[in-house]
Design a protein around this motif. Structure first.
Motif, PDB file in Angstrom:
ATOM      1  N   ILE A 555       0.540  -1.123   0.232  1.00 14.37           N
ATOM      2  CA  ILE A 555      -0.045  -0.285   0.295  1.00 14.37           C
ATOM      3  C   ILE A 555       1.083   1.112   0.136  1.00 14.37           C
ATOM      4  O   ILE A 555       1.632   1.447   0.982  1.00 14.37           O
ATOM      5  N   GLU A 556       0.618   2.312  -0.483  1.00 13.63           N
ATOM      6  CA  GLU A 556       0.825   3.721  -1.271  1.00 13.63           C
ATOM      7  C   GLU A 556       0.712   4.913  -0.682  1.00 13.63           C
ATOM      8  O   GLU A 556      -0.300   4.605  -1.584  1.00 13.63           O
ATOM      9  N   MET A 557       1.094   5.041  -0.329  1.00 11.27           N
ATOM     10  CA  MET A 557      -0.030   6.816   0.117  1.00 11.27           C
ATOM     11  C   MET A 557       1.494   7.410   0.108  1.00 11.27           C
ATOM     12  O   MET A 557       2.471   7.948   0.689  1.00 11.27           O
ATOM     13  N   LYS A 558       1.377   9.159  -1.039  1.00  9.98           N
ATOM     14  CA  LYS A 558       1.860   9.934  -1.822  1.00  9.98           C
ATOM     15  C   LYS A 558       1.321  11.102  -1.374  1.00  9.98           C
ATOM     16  O   LYS A 558       0.391  11.343  -2.645  1.00  9.98           O
ATOM     17  N   GLY A 559       2.332  12.353  -1.460  1.00 12.31           N
ATOM     18  CA  GLY A 559       1.531  13.614  -1.716  1.00 12.31           C
ATOM     19  C   GLY A 559       3.007  14.378  -2.916  1.00 12.31           C
ATOM     20  O   GLY A 559       4.043  13.825  -1.907  1.00 12.31           O
ATOM     21  N   THR A 560       2.575  14.655  -3.604  1.00 15.89           N
ATOM     22  CA  THR A 560       3.231  15.479  -4.594  1.00 15.89           C
ATOM     23  C   THR A 560       3.504  16.911  -5.321  1.00 15.89           C
ATOM     24  O   THR A 560       1.915  17.101  -4.455  1.00 15.89           O
ATOM     25  N   PHE A 561       4.388  17.926  -4.788  1.00 16.48           N
ATOM     26  CA  PHE A 561       3.965  19.323  -4.621  1.00 16.48           C
ATOM     27  C   PHE A 561       4.959  19.694  -5.794  1.00 16.48           C
ATOM     28  O   PHE A 561       5.914  19.202  -6.294  1.00 16.48           O
ATOM     29  N   LEU A 562       3.394  20.306  -6.972  1.00 12.29           N
ATOM     30  CA  LEU A 562       4.108  20.488  -8.317  1.00 12.29           C
ATOM     31  C   LEU A 562       4.139  21.698  -8.730  1.00 12.29           C
ATOM     32  O   LEU A 562       3.332  22.212  -8.416  1.00 12.29           O
ATOM     33  N   PRO A 563       5.244  22.672  -8.693  1.00 14.26           N
ATOM     34  CA  PRO A 563       5.219  24.110  -9.077  1.00 14.26           C
ATOM     35  C   PRO A 563       4.619  24.568  -9.924  1.00 14.26           C
ATOM     36  O   PRO A 563       4.162  25.311 -10.267  1.00 14.26           O
ATOM     37  N   THR A 564       5.211  23.438 -10.941  1.00 15.69           N
ATOM     38  CA  THR A 564       3.890  24.252 -12.024  1.00 15.69           C
ATOM     39  C   THR A 564       3.441  22.857 -13.368  1.00 15.69           C
ATOM     40  O   THR A 564       4.340  21.854 -13.071  1.00 15.69           O
ATOM     41  N   ASP A 565       2.116  22.400 -13.274  1.00 16.96           N
ATOM     42  CA  ASP A 565       1.244  21.875 -14.074  1.00 16.96           C
ATOM     43  C   ASP A 565       1.926  22.322 -15.928  1.00 16.96           C
ATOM     44  O   ASP A 565       2.507  22.379 -16.337  1.00 16.96           O
ATOM     45  N   ASP A 566       1.014  20.783 -16.331  1.00 15.75           N
ATOM     46  CA  ASP A 566       1.562  21.447 -18.312  1.00 15.75           C
ATOM     47  C   ASP A 566       0.365  22.494 -18.036  1.00 15.75           C
ATOM     48  O   ASP A 566       0.171  23.331 -19.148  1.00 15.75           O
ATOM     49  N   GLU A 567      -0.573  23.205 -17.492  1.00 16.77           N
ATOM     50  CA  GLU A 567      -1.153  24.812 -17.641  1.00 16.77           C
ATOM     51  C   GLU A 567      -0.769  25.762 -16.930  1.00 16.77           C
ATOM     52  O   GLU A 567      -0.712  26.529 -16.851  1.00 16.77           O
ATOM     53  N   GLY A 568       0.619  25.619 -16.539  1.00 13.27           N
ATOM     54  CA  GLY A 568       1.292  26.751 -15.817  1.00 13.27           C
ATOM     55  C   GLY A 568       1.235  27.135 -14.029  1.00 13.27           C
ATOM     56  O   GLY A 568       1.857  27.839 -13.372  1.00 13.27           O
ATOM     57  N   ASN A 569      -0.451  25.746 -13.518  1.00 14.81           N
ATOM     58  CA  ASN A 569      -0.559  26.322 -12.686  1.00 14.81           C
ATOM     59  C   ASN A 569      -0.022  25.150 -11.245  1.00 14.81           C
ATOM     60  O   ASN A 569       0.268  24.304 -11.919  1.00 14.81           O
ATOM     61  N   SER A 570       0.523  25.907 -10.258  1.00 16.14           N
ATOM     62  CA  SER A 570       1.388  25.074  -9.499  1.00 16.14           C
ATOM     63  C   SER A 570      -0.474  23.909  -8.525  1.00 16.14           C
ATOM     64  O   SER A 570      -0.941  24.776  -8.597  1.00 16.14           O
ATOM     65  N   LYS A 571       0.420  23.128  -7.848  1.00 19.47           N
ATOM     66  CA  LYS A 571      -0.242  22.078  -7.456  1.00 19.47           C
ATOM     67  C   LYS A 571       0.083  20.633  -6.409  1.00 19.47           C
ATOM     68  O   LYS A 571       0.932  20.632  -6.698  1.00 19.47           O
ATOM     69  N   PHE A 572      -1.067  20.723  -5.756  1.00 17.78           N
ATOM     70  CA  PHE A 572      -0.887  19.221  -4.613  1.00 17.78           C
ATOM     71  C   PHE A 572      -1.436  17.929  -5.093  1.00 17.78           C
ATOM     72  O   PHE A 572      -2.549  18.086  -4.747  1.00 17.78           O
ATOM     73  N   ALA A 573      -0.366  16.721  -5.658  1.00 18.75           N
ATOM     74  CA  ALA A 573      -0.977  15.357  -6.128  1.00 18.75           C
ATOM     75  C   ALA A 573      -1.846  14.420  -4.964  1.00 18.75           C
ATOM     76  O   ALA A 573       0.085  14.389  -4.141  1.00 18.75           O
ATOM     77  N   PHE A 574      -2.193  13.897  -4.691  1.00 13.48           N
ATOM     78  CA  PHE A 574      -2.228  12.281  -3.369  1.00 13.48           C
ATOM     79  C   PHE A 574      -2.637  11.799  -4.225  1.00 13.48           C
ATOM     80  O   PHE A 574      -3.240  11.758  -5.508  1.00 13.48           O
TER      81      PHE A 574
END
Length: 598
Positions: A555-574
């Motif tokens: 089982i893997e739980m992971k949070g990833t911070f992306l300073p820039t996504d494909d649309e140029g926005n920052s986001k947090f992905a879980f």
């Protein structure tokens, strides 16, 4: 005269009685000796399997323990299976021991006949230490076996040895609840070792009120080493889009496959065959003008011969020649004109031949993907070239590639892998050419008290040349979690990844915990884009949880911070992923294939 007959009869009776007593005594002595040998071998196997409670991390060549017995005659082979009361972590907490006793009552241990169907060592053969190492690893690779050890016992006064195959099962019952709860739950129930015969069965059922029909099912049956042939058989039927699914619609599918790997360099043949039929199903009740209705079949067959399987024991260098034919043909194609020219909705067939030169050994270690179980790390090289002819969308082209793979494991416990792949189609020159290279490095597992730390770093470079029909380069979650960049005409890609994992002694009813942190970076080059170079990064923190006694994966739980996504926005992905399979060790050769770069 009668007195003489009586005396003779008494003497004869006493002689027979004495002979019986002597024979019985000798038989008891032999039985006791044999029992003693088996008991000692079992105790040694138990000690090897439960070694994980020691401070040091296992680093050992696969053949190392067998080398002193090279060339001796194998006399007897016995099979012993440990119960769940024996843990790879040594003495467990009382609650875990109690759970183990309950598991013993519910679980059917792998039958001796099943274990013997997975042995390619036989009595009266000369002992080959490298072949024994291969067989021990092959047993460990089975989904229903947690650990395996082969114990060699020399027979005094002879040139013979006895072998004891000691294994420890995984609790084969499993299940999971997924999908979207509560609107569309997906329930899975499976057993990977039904009745201890190396056969698996899985039943999946989905309840979705927005689906037509509201209930969907999936069935699968597997048999490991079918009839002792080392070929794995699989048959399945699914309404859950869990088949090959070449198109973008949700698909139903049915099919079967029979795959025989090259289990050892001392084997002669490998090959496989498979067939499936797949069809789109409008379970979401989309309008006919939008829904893509199609049906296609896939047939695949390959066979290979291993040259040099009878070479000297220490010589592991081999040549392997394989031939593959595949045919994916559409019974019905979509009617929509906007997709009719896409390669995935058109027939694709081809024939490939591959020649491979390889040499590969294995190291046994721990704490790479597993949580203390023995893991087999390959060390060696594999150089192959593939040539063939393909027909996709009516485009008939020769194909060729060259693949170089080098792996090295050190005695310290660190290891690395390097790959260099080049491929191209040929039609009036080079078309759809790909150059890809990269590597991964793992440090040794450092011990800090009861904790283990292992770090890794990877790099990947890919370049496309003279693209005609192949896909553009993409960035997906395998490179940066939570990121999907596909709408870019990229011809060059560079990706880096770093990860550090901490294997802790923390345990909850047998579930072990390993926190980790990761850093990712990737760059795409697109000549037609306004921004020619596009850079993306990701930083992750997460945790992996696993009970090595269960068939259920990590089982893997992971949070990833992306300073820039494909649309140029920052986001947090879980992300929450379950039943991850980090199980199979590397194999010697594979079926001929076209290059895969996305």
């Amino acid at each position: 005269m009668s007195r003489f007959k009586l005396t003779f009869s008494v003497i004869l009776f006493l002689h027979m009685l004495l002979g019986i007593c002597v024979n019985l005594f000798a038989q008891n002595e032999n039985d006791t000796s044999k029992t003693s040998i088996t008991k000692k071998a079992l105790e040694k196997g138990m000690d090897l399997i439960t070694r994980s409670n020691r401070d040091s991390v296992l680093v050992e060549k696969a053949e190392e323990k067998f080398l002193p017995y090279e060339g001796r005659v194998i006399r007897n082979i016995t099979v012993e299976n440990l119960g769940f009361e024996f843990s790879i972590y040594g003495t467990e907490k009382p609650i875990v021991q109690k759970v183990g006793r309950i598991a013993n009552k519910l679980h059917t241990n792998t039958r001796e006949k099943t274990i013997r169907q997975h042995l390619f060592i036989k009595p009266n053969q000369l002992l080959n230490p490298y072949k024994l190492g291969d067989n021990e690893r092959y047993l460990r690779d089975q989904s229903f076996i947690l650990e395996s050890r082969i114990v060699v016992t020399p027979i005094e006064g002879t040139d013979s040895v006895d072998l004891a195959i000691v294994t420890r099962d995984i609790f084969s019952f499993g299940g999971s609840l997924g999908g979207t709860i509560p609107t569309s739950p997906l329930l899975k129930v499976y057993n990977a070792n039904l009745d201890g015969r190396g056969q698996g069965f899985e039943f999946d059922i989905l309840f979705d009120h927005d689906r037509t029909p509201k209930v969907g099912i999936g069935l699968a049956y597997t048999k490991s080493s079918f009839l002792g042939s080392f070929a794995d058989f699989t048959a399945y039927y699914t309404q859950l889009n869990s088949g090959i699914s070449a198109g973008e619609e949700k698909e139903f599918a049915t099919g079967f496959s029979l795959e025989r790997p090259l289990v050892s360099p001392y084997s002669k043949f490998a090959g496989g065959a498979g067939w499936s039929q797949n069809w789109s199903q409008n379970v979401d009740s989309r309008p006919d003008s939008v829904f893509l209705a199609y049906r296609y079949n896939i047939m695949d067959f390959w066979m290979g011969y291993n040259f040099g399987s009878n070479k000297a024991l220490q010589d592991r260098k081999r040549e392997f020649l394989a031939l593959r034919a595949f045919d994916g043909y559409f019974i019905n194609q979509p009617d929509q004109e906007n997709v009719i020219d896409e390669s995935r909705y058109n027939d694709s067939k081809g024939i490939l031949a591959e020649f491979t030169v390889y040499e590969q050994d294995f190291f046994k270690t721990q704490y790479v993907y597993g949580f203390g179980r023995t893991e087999d790390i390959p060390s060696g090289y594999n150089i192959s070239t593939t040539w063939g002819y393909t027909n996709t969308m009516g485009l008939k082209r020769p194909y060729g590639d060259l693949n170089i793979n080098f792996k090295k494991a050190s005695k310290s416990g660190s290891f690395y892998e390097f790959n260099l792949n080049g491929a191209s189609y040929l039609r009036k020159g080079i078309e759809d050419a790909v150059l890809q290279t990269g590597g991964t490095y793992y440090t040794q597992a450092f011990t800090l008290g009861n904790y283990k730390i292992r770090n890794s770093a990877s790099i990947l470079y890919t370049q496309l040349y003279k693209r005609v029909t192949s896909d553009w380069l993409t960035i997906r979650s395998n490179l940066i979690p939570g990121l999907r960049v596909e709408e870019v005409d990229a011809t060059q890609r560079i990706a880096l990844g770093f990860e550090s994992s901490l294997f802790t002694p923390w345990s909850l009813i047998g579930f072990r915990i390993a926190p980790f942190t990761s850093f990712y970076w990737a760059k795409l080059k697109c000549y037609t884009c306004e921004d020619r170079y596009q850079n993306f990064t990701g930083i992750s923190l997460g945790m992996r949880i696993r009970n090595e006694n269960l068939i259920f994966g990590t089982i893997e739980m992971k949070g990833t911070f992306l300073p820039t996504d494909d649309e140029g926005n920052s986001k947090f992905a879980f992300s929450f992923r379950k039943n991850l399979r980090f199980r199979k060790s590397d194999i010697f050769v594979t079926a001929p294939n076209l290059i895969v770069y996305n």
